[in-house]
Design an enzyme around this catalytic site. Sequence first.
Site, PDB file in Angstrom:
ATOM      1  N   GLN A 105     -14.186   2.670   1.977  1.00 48.65           N
ATOM      2  CA  GLN A 105     -13.570   2.193   0.721  1.00 48.65           C
ATOM      3  C   GLN A 105     -13.277   3.384  -0.187  1.00 48.65           C
ATOM      4  OE1 GLN A 105     -15.924  -0.655  -1.527  1.00 48.65           O
ATOM      5  NE2 GLN A 105     -14.220  -1.160  -2.897  1.00 48.65           N
ATOM      6  N   ASP A 121       0.868  -1.180   0.000  1.00 47.31           N
ATOM      7  CA  ASP A 121       0.000   0.000   0.000  1.00 47.31           C
ATOM      8  C   ASP A 121       0.906   1.232   0.000  1.00 47.31           C
ATOM      9  OD1 ASP A 121      -1.734   2.184   0.975  1.00 47.31           O
ATOM     10  OD2 ASP A 121      -3.187   0.593   1.318  1.00 47.31           O
ATOM     11  N   ILE A 122       0.681   2.159  -0.950  1.00 46.24           N
ATOM     12  CA  ILE A 122       1.594   3.317  -1.016  1.00 46.24           C
ATOM     13  C   ILE A 122       1.351   4.342   0.098  1.00 46.24           C
ATOM     14  CG2 ILE A 122       2.374   3.302  -3.428  1.00 46.24           C
ATOM     15  CD1 ILE A 122       0.197   5.426  -3.978  1.00 46.24           C
ATOM     16  N   HIS A 158     -10.418  -5.537  -2.541  1.00 44.06           N
ATOM     17  CA  HIS A 158      -9.075  -5.842  -2.047  1.00 44.06           C
ATOM     18  C   HIS A 158      -9.099  -6.088  -0.545  1.00 44.06           C
ATOM     19  CE1 HIS A 158      -9.782  -1.506  -1.954  1.00 44.06           C
ATOM     20  NE2 HIS A 158      -9.089  -1.491  -0.832  1.00 44.06           N
ATOM     21  N   PHE A 159      -8.129  -6.878  -0.116  1.00 43.45           N
ATOM     22  CA  PHE A 159      -7.929  -7.104   1.312  1.00 43.45           C
ATOM     23  C   PHE A 159      -6.688  -6.330   1.756  1.00 43.45           C
ATOM     24  CE2 PHE A 159     -10.305 -10.871   0.025  1.00 43.45           C
ATOM     25  CZ  PHE A 159     -11.232 -10.986   1.049  1.00 43.45           C
ATOM     26  N   HIS A 160      -6.795  -5.684   2.909  1.00 45.45           N
ATOM     27  CA  HIS A 160      -5.640  -5.043   3.542  1.00 45.45           C
ATOM     28  C   HIS A 160      -5.014  -6.063   4.489  1.00 45.45           C
ATOM     29  CE1 HIS A 160      -6.782  -0.760   2.611  1.00 45.45           C
ATOM     30  NE2 HIS A 160      -7.975  -1.311   2.514  1.00 45.45           N
TER      31      HIS A 160
HETATM   32  P1  AMP Z   1      -9.723   1.244   0.506  1.00 48.38           P
HETATM   33  O1  AMP Z   1      -9.910   2.589   1.109  1.00 48.38           O
HETATM   34  O2  AMP Z   1     -10.079   0.091   1.376  1.00 48.38           O
HETATM   35  O3  AMP Z   1     -10.417   1.217  -0.842  1.00 48.38           O
HETATM   36  O4  AMP Z   1      -8.166   1.078   0.266  1.00 48.38           O
HETATM   37  C1  AMP Z   1      -7.503   1.583  -0.820  1.00 48.38           C
HETATM   38  C2  AMP Z   1      -6.057   1.559  -0.434  1.00 48.38           C
HETATM   39  O5  AMP Z   1      -5.300   1.690  -1.611  1.00 48.38           O
HETATM   40  C3  AMP Z   1      -5.617   2.700   0.488  1.00 48.38           C
HETATM   41  O6  AMP Z   1      -5.062   2.152   1.663  1.00 48.38           O
HETATM   42  C4  AMP Z   1      -4.592   3.471  -0.331  1.00 48.38           C
HETATM   43  O7  AMP Z   1      -3.525   3.922   0.453  1.00 48.38           O
HETATM   44  C5  AMP Z   1      -4.157   2.442  -1.343  1.00 48.38           C
HETATM   45  N1  AMP Z   1      -3.697   2.944  -2.632  1.00 48.38           N
HETATM   46  C6  AMP Z   1      -4.237   3.913  -3.390  1.00 48.38           C
HETATM   47  N2  AMP Z   1      -3.558   4.051  -4.555  1.00 48.38           N
HETATM   48  C7  AMP Z   1      -2.583   3.096  -4.538  1.00 48.38           C
HETATM   49  C8  AMP Z   1      -1.544   2.727  -5.445  1.00 48.38           C
HETATM   50  N3  AMP Z   1      -1.368   3.343  -6.613  1.00 48.38           N
HETATM   51  N4  AMP Z   1      -0.708   1.718  -5.081  1.00 48.38           N
HETATM   52  C9  AMP Z   1      -0.846   1.103  -3.888  1.00 48.38           C
HETATM   53  N5  AMP Z   1      -1.810   1.404  -2.987  1.00 48.38           N
HETATM   54  C10 AMP Z   1      -2.657   2.378  -3.300  1.00 48.38           C
END
Ligand code: AMP
Length: 135
Positions: free
Chosen positions: A96, A33-34, A102-104
């Site tokens: 979200q 996750d960035i 996606h899973f964290h």
């Molecule tokens: P969610 O809020 O559960 O939809 O999580 C989306 C996640 O994606 C967040 O934790 C962001 O930090 C992460 N994210 C957004 N853009 C990117 C990217 N280009 N590469 C990796 N992680 C990302």
Amino acid sequence: MAYDNDNIFARIIRGEIPCHRIHEDVDTIAFMDIMPQAEGHALVLPKIAGEDVFSTPPESLAAAIRTAQLVARAVKQVFAPPGIMIAQLNGQAAGQSVFHLHFHVIPRYAGKDLGIHAAAQADPAKLAAQAERLR
Ligand code: AMP
């Protein structure tokens, strides 16, 4: 809501934009996750288009959770956190922000609050090094 084929994760899956990849197979991909909420925060996605738990086929959810287990094992080995949280958000109201399921996978430490969701971008060199260790 209709699935947006150009959401950021769909573009990562298609290889149009880079990611710090940890694992990839026919059905799933995992990368850092960035904007991590803790050091070692990883994401696991099924490749199939689906915005949430309702629109993703059960077989794809199963494939993603298998990869999440693999990634959680790697996170445990590399970062040795006392706890690991696996989370999956459905809908804006749940927090979200990217509408491809996606899973964290997030390391957790007793008494340490989770960092703010999708707030600060991490150093790319650090993420690359972490992805390498997890691979
Ligand atoms: P969610 O809020 O559960 O939809 O999580 C989306 C996640 O994606 C967040 O934790 C962001 O930090 C992460 N994210 C957004 N853009 C990117 C990217 N280009 N590469 C990796 N992680 C990302």
